[in-house]
Design an enzyme around this catalytic site. Structure first.
Site, PDB file in Angstrom:
ATOM      1  N   CYS A 101       9.850  -8.291 134.848  1.00 18.71           N
ATOM      2  CA  CYS A 101       8.750  -8.325 135.813  1.00 18.71           C
ATOM      3  C   CYS A 101       9.228  -8.725 137.209  1.00 18.71           C
ATOM      4  N   CYS A 146       7.311  -5.388 137.975  1.00 24.03           N
ATOM      5  CA  CYS A 146       6.092  -5.602 138.775  1.00 24.03           C
ATOM      6  C   CYS A 146       6.358  -6.032 140.222  1.00 24.03           C
ATOM      7  N   LYS A 203       8.361  -3.511 142.457  1.00 23.98           N
ATOM      8  CA  LYS A 203       7.501  -2.311 142.490  1.00 23.98           C
ATOM      9  C   LYS A 203       6.339  -2.504 143.476  1.00 23.98           C
ATOM     10  N   TYR A 259       2.883   5.038 133.497  1.00 21.46           N
ATOM     11  CA  TYR A 259       2.777   4.047 134.572  1.00 21.46           C
ATOM     12  C   TYR A 259       3.955   4.162 135.545  1.00 21.46           C
ATOM     13  N   GLU A 270       3.803   5.662 139.371  1.00 21.01           N
ATOM     14  CA  GLU A 270       3.970   4.724 140.493  1.00 21.01           C
ATOM     15  C   GLU A 270       5.141   5.142 141.386  1.00 21.01           C
ATOM     16  N   HIS A 311     -21.661  -5.912 151.042  1.00 14.39           N
ATOM     17  CA  HIS A 311     -21.680  -4.647 151.766  1.00 14.39           C
ATOM     18  C   HIS A 311     -20.966  -4.798 153.097  1.00 14.39           C
ATOM     19  N   GLU A 325     -19.158  -2.644 145.458  1.00 15.48           N
ATOM     20  CA  GLU A 325     -20.622  -2.716 145.288  1.00 15.48           C
ATOM     21  C   GLU A 325     -21.157  -1.478 144.574  1.00 15.48           C
TER      22      GLU A 325
HETATM   23  C1  LIG Z   1       9.241  -0.640 136.622  1.00 16.90           C
HETATM   24  C2  LIG Z   1       8.278  -1.550 135.889  1.00 16.90           C
HETATM   25  C3  LIG Z   1       7.112  -1.916 136.521  1.00 16.90           C
HETATM   26  C4  LIG Z   1       6.213  -2.756 135.855  1.00 16.90           C
HETATM   27  N1  LIG Z   1       5.055  -3.097 136.494  1.00 16.90           N
HETATM   28  C5  LIG Z   1       4.166  -3.887 135.863  1.00 16.90           C
HETATM   29  C6  LIG Z   1       2.958  -4.273 136.513  1.00 16.90           C
HETATM   30  O1  LIG Z   1       2.688  -3.891 137.647  1.00 16.90           O
HETATM   31  N2  LIG Z   1       2.097  -5.072 135.839  1.00 16.90           N
HETATM   32  C7  LIG Z   1       2.370  -5.526 134.567  1.00 16.90           C
HETATM   33  O2  LIG Z   1       1.542  -6.262 134.002  1.00 16.90           O
HETATM   34  N3  LIG Z   1       3.501  -5.168 133.924  1.00 16.90           N
HETATM   35  C8  LIG Z   1       4.408  -4.364 134.546  1.00 16.90           C
HETATM   36  N4  LIG Z   1       5.573  -4.028 133.909  1.00 16.90           N
HETATM   37  C9  LIG Z   1       5.809  -4.537 132.538  1.00 16.90           C
HETATM   38  C10 LIG Z   1       6.309  -5.994 132.564  1.00 16.90           C
HETATM   39  O3  LIG Z   1       7.435  -6.088 133.390  1.00 16.90           O
HETATM   40  C11 LIG Z   1       6.636  -6.435 131.147  1.00 16.90           C
HETATM   41  O4  LIG Z   1       5.528  -6.229 130.317  1.00 16.90           O
HETATM   42  C12 LIG Z   1       6.996  -7.924 131.119  1.00 16.90           C
HETATM   43  O5  LIG Z   1       8.107  -8.191 131.933  1.00 16.90           O
HETATM   44  C13 LIG Z   1       7.314  -8.350 129.677  1.00 16.90           C
HETATM   45  O6  LIG Z   1       7.703  -9.688 129.648  1.00 16.90           O
HETATM   46  P1  LIG Z   1       8.649 -10.234 128.488  1.00 16.90           P
HETATM   47  O7  LIG Z   1       8.764 -11.690 128.739  1.00 16.90           O
HETATM   48  O8  LIG Z   1       8.164  -9.774 127.183  1.00 16.90           O
HETATM   49  O9  LIG Z   1      10.060  -9.496 128.701  1.00 16.90           O
HETATM   50  P2  LIG Z   1      11.022  -9.334 129.944  1.00 16.90           P
HETATM   51  O10 LIG Z   1      10.347  -9.554 131.220  1.00 16.90           O
HETATM   52  O11 LIG Z   1      11.722  -8.050 129.730  1.00 16.90           O
HETATM   53  O12 LIG Z   1      12.059 -10.537 129.767  1.00 16.90           O
HETATM   54  C14 LIG Z   1      12.953 -10.608 128.699  1.00 16.90           C
HETATM   55  C15 LIG Z   1      14.182 -11.383 129.117  1.00 16.90           C
HETATM   56  O13 LIG Z   1      14.984 -11.615 127.975  1.00 16.90           O
HETATM   57  C16 LIG Z   1      16.350 -11.521 128.339  1.00 16.90           C
HETATM   58  N5  LIG Z   1      17.126 -11.276 127.122  1.00 16.90           N
HETATM   59  C17 LIG Z   1      17.059 -10.175 126.330  1.00 16.90           C
HETATM   60  N6  LIG Z   1      17.880 -10.321 125.255  1.00 16.90           N
HETATM   61  C18 LIG Z   1      18.464 -11.544 125.380  1.00 16.90           C
HETATM   62  C19 LIG Z   1      19.390 -12.254 124.602  1.00 16.90           C
HETATM   63  N7  LIG Z   1      19.855 -11.787 123.452  1.00 16.90           N
HETATM   64  N8  LIG Z   1      19.812 -13.472 125.039  1.00 16.90           N
HETATM   65  C20 LIG Z   1      19.349 -13.981 126.223  1.00 16.90           C
HETATM   66  N9  LIG Z   1      18.450 -13.349 126.993  1.00 16.90           N
HETATM   67  C21 LIG Z   1      18.002 -12.149 126.578  1.00 16.90           C
HETATM   68  C22 LIG Z   1      16.358 -10.362 129.334  1.00 16.90           C
HETATM   69  O14 LIG Z   1      17.528 -10.412 130.148  1.00 16.90           O
HETATM   70  C23 LIG Z   1      15.075 -10.623 130.099  1.00 16.90           C
HETATM   71  O15 LIG Z   1      15.313 -11.420 131.239  1.00 16.90           O
HETATM   72  C24 LIG Z   1       6.511  -3.222 134.547  1.00 16.90           C
HETATM   73  C25 LIG Z   1       7.707  -2.854 133.921  1.00 16.90           C
HETATM   74  C26 LIG Z   1       8.583  -2.027 134.584  1.00 16.90           C
HETATM   75  C27 LIG Z   1       9.877  -1.642 133.906  1.00 16.90           C
HETATM   76  N1  LIG Z   2       1.171  -1.152 136.529  1.00 11.84           N
HETATM   77  C1  LIG Z   2       1.572  -1.600 135.344  1.00 11.84           C
HETATM   78  O1  LIG Z   2       0.925  -2.406 134.706  1.00 11.84           O
HETATM   79  C2  LIG Z   2       2.858  -1.086 134.756  1.00 11.84           C
HETATM   80  C3  LIG Z   2       3.772  -0.440 135.576  1.00 11.84           C
HETATM   81  C4  LIG Z   2       4.941   0.037 135.010  1.00 11.84           C
HETATM   82  C5  LIG Z   2       5.193  -0.164 133.662  1.00 11.84           C
HETATM   83  N2  LIG Z   2       4.294  -0.808 132.900  1.00 11.84           N
HETATM   84  C6  LIG Z   2       4.523  -0.979 131.441  1.00 11.84           C
HETATM   85  O2  LIG Z   2       5.762  -0.394 131.088  1.00 11.84           O
HETATM   86  C7  LIG Z   2       5.560   0.518 130.008  1.00 11.84           C
HETATM   87  C8  LIG Z   2       6.540   1.645 130.097  1.00 11.84           C
HETATM   88  O3  LIG Z   2       6.195   2.532 131.164  1.00 11.84           O
HETATM   89  P1  LIG Z   2       6.570   4.079 131.107  1.00 11.84           P
HETATM   90  O4  LIG Z   2       5.956   4.747 132.277  1.00 11.84           O
HETATM   91  O5  LIG Z   2       8.027   4.219 130.850  1.00 11.84           O
HETATM   92  O6  LIG Z   2       5.881   4.565 129.757  1.00 11.84           O
HETATM   93  P2  LIG Z   2       4.398   5.080 129.425  1.00 11.84           P
HETATM   94  O7  LIG Z   2       4.267   4.927 127.975  1.00 11.84           O
HETATM   95  O8  LIG Z   2       3.404   4.468 130.320  1.00 11.84           O
HETATM   96  O9  LIG Z   2       4.424   6.641 129.797  1.00 11.84           O
HETATM   97  C9  LIG Z   2       5.345   7.525 129.247  1.00 11.84           C
HETATM   98  C10 LIG Z   2       4.936   8.935 129.674  1.00 11.84           C
HETATM   99  O10 LIG Z   2       6.009   9.800 129.340  1.00 11.84           O
HETATM  100  C11 LIG Z   2       5.494  10.969 128.716  1.00 11.84           C
HETATM  101  N3  LIG Z   2       6.578  11.441 127.862  1.00 11.84           N
HETATM  102  C12 LIG Z   2       7.081  10.881 126.733  1.00 11.84           C
HETATM  103  N4  LIG Z   2       8.143  11.572 126.294  1.00 11.84           N
HETATM  104  C13 LIG Z   2       8.343  12.590 127.179  1.00 11.84           C
HETATM  105  C14 LIG Z   2       9.299  13.625 127.294  1.00 11.84           C
HETATM  106  N5  LIG Z   2      10.298  13.748 126.440  1.00 11.84           N
HETATM  107  N6  LIG Z   2       9.171  14.495 128.329  1.00 11.84           N
HETATM  108  C15 LIG Z   2       8.163  14.376 129.241  1.00 11.84           C
HETATM  109  N7  LIG Z   2       7.246  13.390 129.173  1.00 11.84           N
HETATM  110  C16 LIG Z   2       7.336  12.514 128.169  1.00 11.84           C
HETATM  111  C17 LIG Z   2       4.237  10.516 127.998  1.00 11.84           C
HETATM  112  O11 LIG Z   2       3.341  11.586 127.846  1.00 11.84           O
HETATM  113  C18 LIG Z   2       3.691   9.464 128.952  1.00 11.84           C
HETATM  114  O12 LIG Z   2       2.842  10.041 129.917  1.00 11.84           O
HETATM  115  C19 LIG Z   2       4.111   0.950 130.133  1.00 11.84           C
HETATM  116  O13 LIG Z   2       3.573   1.325 128.888  1.00 11.84           O
HETATM  117  C20 LIG Z   2       3.426  -0.250 130.706  1.00 11.84           C
HETATM  118  O14 LIG Z   2       2.908  -1.046 129.676  1.00 11.84           O
HETATM  119  C21 LIG Z   2       3.119  -1.268 133.415  1.00 11.84           C
END
Ligand SMILES: Cc1cc2nc3c(=O)[nH]c(=O)nc-3n(C[C@H](O)[C@H](O)[C@H](O)COP(=O)(O)OP(=O)(O)OC[C@H]3O[C@@H](n4cnc5c(N)ncnc54)[C@H](O)[C@@H]3O)c2cc1C
Ligand SMILES: NC(=O)c1ccc[n+]([C@@H]2O[C@H](COP(=O)([O-])OP(=O)(O)OC[C@H]3O[C@@H](n4cnc5c(N)ncnc54)[C@H](O)[C@@H]3O)[C@@H](O)[C@H]2O)c1
Length: 446
Positions: free
Chosen positions: A42, A47, A50, A176, A180, A435, A440
């Protein structure tokens, strides 16, 4: 038996950090292991960077319509490299504040890759740590489809460190992440194509939100190739070529982003040594209290099959610590988890989509929908907003609310609390709005 710690957390992302801090607040002796940067996906590659890029891209979009607001036309230049440096600096400051919070809470941070030796022992680079309870919060990684040439495609992780802005970006996956990035990169002037296997992008959102966002992005010039899969990627004459669908149509690119979903980081964790069972997709099997198949081991966040969202990981981490260390049993209700896609237009939703509501409640489901042009824009090309309310039965209990348009995420966020509390359409009708705002409109749907 005595242990080094009461709780050992693997992974300092939102889930692990929330659990560690909450458990420490109840007096538990806590250690947290992290092999990369503190804050997890994140903060470092999700997040946070992004949302900052979304904001940078908003300047470009606002600039396009500034003339109609009386601003004079002036030359602007966007320096991607300078901007990314500012983003990295901001992330460093978040990491520093997390480190301070851990120190103040007396939580030990251990750097390195953690794996199980047995159900109570963790190994990090040959050093052994024992704990009464262990929490797995290891998150996930971006999946790449197994096609020839996929090594040329980047994941979101690398996108945040691009040394340049791509000219021609092709995105595989319209979820997502794909949507984005499509929105942000288009605003910076990149030519963007999105290829998705479904008929419409953003599977999981309400159909009107999926269509509304896709139409809005198409108006901006983003090209969508739906119902299609990439068969192969080739590197030819200093450019990349994607071979798409059965017709083997070719799509050229200088940069390819693959965003087709994320899988759990459950390999190389020694889970088998502890006896922790996985589900078919590799996610960790947990019960409603986030307990794995082993009594003293728990898991939260993206390494489980819960919605992959930061607030969900945090809520699970807090609920786990409240239950185990605070002696306040707490389960998570996943029914009304709001979420948003931070594209322009922005899309968001909470509760049931129309399709899910009909599956569950049949003909007693009704919806109210309003497409309109928000007052905030003076130009004809401006995006339409859409609001949709899904209600059920004679009482018209609100099952879901969905929106496309400016501030959709914030508006749905506020409604989420009310919907969780069981409000009806009448409750919304009786409420007085502010408003002129977009929000609203939810109080006046007919
Ligand atoms: C591009 C992108 C945009 C996103 N935007 C949003 C958003 O706008 N809003 C939202 O709600 N969610 C968003 N998400 C999803 C969000 O980032 C994740 O749902 C969230 O970070 C999950 O938290 P977590 O604690 O489960 O794992 P993570 O945040 O992935 O943290 C896991 C941590 O564990 C560490 N780790 C892994 N294995 C080991 C190990 N063996 N030993 C020590 N450390 C280890 C990793 O290095 C990492 O730091 C986004 C994700 C991506 C990829
Ligand atoms: N704003 C947010 O909250 C936010 C932002 C980014 C990521 N995330 C989290 O991260 C997760 C992962 O995001 P993501 O965008 O990688 O996955 P996603 O599951 O949101 O979307 C994957 C998309 O890829 C398509 N797809 C799957 N296989 C394909 C293929 N072979 N060829 C073409 N299209 C294919 C699916 O139809 C789907 O539309 C999300 O599910 C979300 O929970 C959240």
């Amino acid at each position: 038996m005595t242990f080094d710690y009461d709780l050992f957390v693997i992974g300092a992302g939102p889930g692990g950090l929330a659990a560690a801090k909450k458990a420490a607040s109840y007096g538990a002796r806590v250690a947290i292991a992290e092999k990369e940067a503190i804050g997890g996906t994140c903060v470092n590659r999700g997040c946070v960077p992004k949302k900052l890029i979304v904001q940078a891209a908003d300047f470009a979009l606002k600039n396009q319509i500034a003339l109609s607001y009386g601003w004079s036309d002036c030359k602007t230049y966007f320096d991607w490299t300078k901007f990314i440096k500012s983003v990295d600096k901001h992330i460093d400051s978040i990491q520093d504040s997390y480190l301070k919070q851990l120190q103040e809470a007396g939580i030990e941070l251990i750097r390195g890759h953690a794996s199980f030796t047995d159900a109570h022992t963790i190994d990090i680079d040959g050093r052994k740590y024992t704990a009464d309870k262990i929490l797995i919060a290891v998150g996930g990684y971006a999946v790449k489809p197994k096609i020839s040439g996929i090594e040329y495609a980047l994941t979101s992780r690398e996108m945040f460190h691009l040394p340049y802005l791509p000219k021609r970006l092709v995105i595989i996956g319209g979820g997502y992440i794909g949507v984005e990035f499509a929105s942000m990169m288009n605003a910076f002037g990149c030519e963007v194509t999105v290829i998705d296997k479904d008929e419409t992008i953003l599977s999981g959102f309400d159909i009107d939100i999926r269509r509304g966002v896709q139409q809005g992005l198409s108006k901006r010039g983003i090209r969508f190739i739906n119902n299609s899969m990439v068969k192969e990627i080739k590197y030819l004459e200093e450019r990349l070529l994607l071979i798409v669908g059965e017709s083997r149509k070719t799509v050229p690119a200088d940069t390819i982003l693959v965003a087709v979903g994320r899988a759990p980081n459950t390999k190389n964790l020694g889970l088998e040594k502890a006896g922790v069972e996985l589900e078919q997709k590799g996610t960790i099997k947990i019960d409603e209290y986030n307990r794995t198949t082993v009594e003293n081991i728990f898991a939260v966040g993206d390494c489980t099959s819960s919605p992959q969202l930061t607030p969900v990981a945090k809520a699970q981490g807090n609920a786990f610590a409240n239950t185990i260390f605070g002696k306040k049993e707490q389960k998570i209700n996943y029914d009304e988890v709001p979420s948003a896609v931070f594209s322009r237009p922005e899309g968001s939703g909470v509760g049931l989509t129309e399709a899910k509501a009909r599956e569950k409640f049949g003909d007693s489901v009704k919806f109210y929908r309003h497409h309109f042009q928000p007052l905030s824009s003076l130009t004809n090309e401006s995006e339409q907003a859409t609001m949709k309310l899904i209600v059920e039965g004679d009482s018209e209990r609100v099952l879901g609310a969905h929106m496309v348009g400016e501030n959709a995420a914030d508006i749905i966020q506020s409604l989420a609390v009310a919907i969780r509390k069981g409000i009806t359409k009448e409750d919304l009708d009786e409420s007085i709005g502010i408003h002129p705002t977009v929000g609203e409109e939810f109080l006046d749907l007919s």
